[in-house]
Design a protein around this motif. Structure first.
Motif, mmCIF file in Angstrom:
data_model
loop_
_atom_site.group_PDB
_atom_site.id
_atom_site.type_symbol
_atom_site.label_atom_id
_atom_site.label_comp_id
_atom_site.label_asym_id
_atom_site.label_seq_id
_atom_site.Cartn_x
_atom_site.Cartn_y
_atom_site.Cartn_z
ATOM 1 N N MET A 151 30.922 -18.707 71.748
ATOM 2 C CA MET A 151 31.003 -17.575 70.812
ATOM 3 C C MET A 151 31.354 -18.079 69.418
ATOM 4 O O MET A 151 32.100 -19.041 69.267
ATOM 5 C CB MET A 151 32.075 -16.580 71.284
ATOM 6 N N GLY A 152 30.801 -17.417 68.383
ATOM 7 C CA GLY A 152 31.102 -17.814 67.020
ATOM 8 C C GLY A 152 32.448 -17.278 66.566
ATOM 9 O O GLY A 152 33.140 -16.564 67.291
ATOM 10 N N ARG A 153 32.820 -17.665 65.358
ATOM 11 C CA ARG A 153 34.079 -17.210 64.783
ATOM 12 C C ARG A 153 34.051 -15.693 64.585
ATOM 13 O O ARG A 153 33.050 -15.118 64.203
ATOM 14 C CB ARG A 153 34.287 -17.919 63.447
ATOM 15 N N ARG A 154 35.196 -15.065 64.854
ATOM 16 C CA ARG A 154 35.282 -13.607 64.723
ATOM 17 C C ARG A 154 35.169 -13.211 63.250
ATOM 18 O O ARG A 154 35.685 -13.877 62.367
ATOM 19 C CB ARG A 154 36.603 -13.094 65.300
ATOM 20 N N GLU A 155 34.504 -12.091 63.021
ATOM 21 C CA GLU A 155 34.377 -11.588 61.663
ATOM 22 C C GLU A 155 35.686 -10.955 61.206
ATOM 23 O O GLU A 155 36.481 -10.485 62.025
ATOM 24 C CB GLU A 155 33.260 -10.546 61.591
ATOM 25 N N ILE A 156 35.873 -10.960 59.897
ATOM 26 C CA ILE A 156 37.024 -10.265 59.334
ATOM 27 C C ILE A 156 36.849 -8.771 59.590
ATOM 28 O O ILE A 156 35.804 -8.198 59.261
ATOM 29 C CB ILE A 156 37.138 -10.543 57.831
ATOM 30 N N PRO A 157 37.833 -8.106 60.192
ATOM 31 C CA PRO A 157 37.680 -6.679 60.521
ATOM 32 C C PRO A 157 37.462 -5.839 59.266
ATOM 33 O O PRO A 157 37.977 -6.139 58.189
ATOM 34 C CB PRO A 157 39.020 -6.331 61.193
ATOM 35 N N LEU A 158 36.669 -4.780 59.427
ATOM 36 C CA LEU A 158 36.427 -3.835 58.351
ATOM 37 C C LEU A 158 36.829 -2.442 58.801
ATOM 38 O O LEU A 158 36.648 -2.084 59.965
ATOM 39 C CB LEU A 158 34.937 -3.804 57.977
ATOM 40 N N GLU A 159 37.379 -1.674 57.887
ATOM 41 C CA GLU A 159 37.690 -0.275 58.147
ATOM 42 C C GLU A 159 36.895 0.585 57.184
ATOM 43 O O GLU A 159 36.772 0.261 55.997
ATOM 44 C CB GLU A 159 39.191 -0.014 57.969
ATOM 45 N N SER A 160 36.356 1.662 57.681
ATOM 46 C CA SER A 160 35.548 2.541 56.848
ATOM 47 C C SER A 160 36.394 3.129 55.726
ATOM 48 O O SER A 160 37.456 3.703 55.971
ATOM 49 C CB SER A 160 34.948 3.672 57.694
ATOM 50 N N ASP A 161 35.922 2.936 54.498
ATOM 51 C CA ASP A 161 36.631 3.493 53.347
ATOM 52 C C ASP A 161 35.708 4.390 52.514
ATOM 53 O O ASP A 161 36.052 4.784 51.399
ATOM 54 C CB ASP A 161 37.197 2.367 52.470
ATOM 55 N N GLY A 162 34.524 4.658 53.072
ATOM 56 C CA GLY A 162 33.591 5.523 52.367
ATOM 57 C C GLY A 162 32.736 4.826 51.334
ATOM 58 O O GLY A 162 31.869 5.448 50.726
ATOM 59 N N SER A 163 32.953 3.510 51.140
ATOM 60 C CA SER A 163 32.165 2.794 50.140
ATOM 61 C C SER A 163 30.809 2.419 50.727
ATOM 62 O O SER A 163 30.682 2.160 51.928
ATOM 63 C CB SER A 163 32.895 1.532 49.688
ATOM 64 N N PRO A 164 29.763 2.371 49.904
ATOM 65 C CA PRO A 164 28.427 2.056 50.421
ATOM 66 C C PRO A 164 28.325 0.662 51.021
ATOM 67 O O PRO A 164 27.611 0.463 52.007
ATOM 68 C CB PRO A 164 27.522 2.214 49.202
ATOM 69 N N LEU A 165 29.026 -0.313 50.445
ATOM 70 C CA LEU A 165 28.976 -1.670 50.981
ATOM 71 C C LEU A 165 29.547 -1.721 52.390
ATOM 72 O O LEU A 165 28.961 -2.326 53.298
ATOM 73 C CB LEU A 165 29.751 -2.628 50.066
ATOM 74 N N VAL A 166 30.706 -1.113 52.572
ATOM 75 C CA VAL A 166 31.361 -1.140 53.885
ATOM 76 C C VAL A 166 30.567 -0.320 54.897
ATOM 77 O O VAL A 166 30.412 -0.729 56.059
ATOM 78 C CB VAL A 166 32.812 -0.640 53.784
ATOM 79 N N ASP A 167 30.047 0.830 54.491
ATOM 80 C CA ASP A 167 29.247 1.640 55.407
ATOM 81 C C ASP A 167 28.033 0.865 55.922
ATOM 82 O O ASP A 167 27.716 0.902 57.119
ATOM 83 C CB ASP A 167 28.779 2.921 54.709
ATOM 84 N N LEU A 168 27.354 0.170 55.013
ATOM 85 C CA LEU A 168 26.188 -0.615 55.420
ATOM 86 C C LEU A 168 26.599 -1.756 56.340
ATOM 87 O O LEU A 168 25.942 -2.016 57.358
ATOM 88 C CB LEU A 168 25.479 -1.173 54.181
ATOM 89 N N ALA A 169 27.708 -2.425 55.995
ATOM 90 C CA ALA A 169 28.174 -3.543 56.823
ATOM 91 C C ALA A 169 28.562 -3.082 58.224
ATOM 92 O O ALA A 169 28.249 -3.741 59.217
ATOM 93 C CB ALA A 169 29.360 -4.227 56.138
#
Length: 237
Positions: A1-19
């Protein structure tokens, strides 16, 4: 397995929503980035960066991400376009402008191109100068070393008033979420520019001195360089 991604929390921003949407595709497909890369011929770090939530990805990388996961490519393109439109609208509302070209440090050959790649990375990250300073210091503390940058220094570099030192370049790219192999690409870009500048200006040392505009009245340069040109930002310090 590869390295775990940095967790993201939805903040309503377009970048985070797409990610988050992209990450959901990968989770459902049960694939690693190595496996996805093998399927579509796009480097795993590029695919990972598309879902980082820190920079706006190229639409081709979003489509490749979806294709690797067996998802609808047309939906992926639509979500990318929606995110782009939201970022553009937010930028216009704030009186700014967003450049959606992808930074290409692998193509950098001189200081101007390095600064432009840094500017694109910073602009697309959505971070403020204060955010970059804070993130770079947090990373430095976590690792017990590394690079940190003051927001005033970063501003001077991106504005073209100071040279992009290794410290500033690496502090910025890490604060913007660049990781793994892509860090090496940025550092290699800086090394290429440094070597070019050393050949031209005969500079030595681990870093470049801050830029100081030439003073035609008081600066004395070697005769082989000819008369001082106040507009030549590459000669004198």
């Amino acid at each position: 397995m590869g390295r775990r991604e940095i967790p993201l929390e939805s903040d309503g921003s377009p970048l985070v929503d797409l990610a988050l949407w992209l990450r959901g595709l990968r989770d459902r497909a049960g694939l690693t980035y190595d496996e996805m890369s093998a399927k579509v011929g796009v480097h795993k770090s590029t695919l990972s960066r598309a879902a980082s939530g820190t920079t706006f990805p190229d639409y081709r990388h979003v489509e490749a991400y979806a294709r690797a996961c067996g998802a609808d490519v047309h939906e992926a393109r639509g979500r990318w376009a929606t995110a782009q439109r939201r970022i553009f609208q937010a930028s216009r509302a704030g009186g700014g402008r967003v450049d959606f070209r992808a930074p290409r440090p692998d193509l950098v050959v001189d200081a101007a191109e390095l600064r432009e790649a840094m500017r694109l990375l910073y602009q697309q990250s959505g971070l403020s100068f204060r955010d970059v300073e804070q993130k770079s210091r947090e990373l430095q503390t976590e690792r017990g070393g590394g690079y940190a940058v003051a927001r005033s220094t970063l501003y001077e570099v991106l504005a073209g008033r100071a040279r992009p030192t290794r410290r500033v370049v690496m502090a910025l790219v890490e604060a913007c979420g660049v990781r793994n192999e892509e860090l090496t690409v940025w550092e290699s870009a800086w090394e290429r520019v440094k070597r070019q500048e050393q050949r031209r200006d005969h500079l030595y040392g681990d870093d470049w001195a801050p830029y100081r505009a030439p003073d035609p009245e008081n600066d004395r340069l070697p005769e082989r360089w000819g008369p001082v040109d106040p507009d030549d930002v590459l000669r004198n310090y």
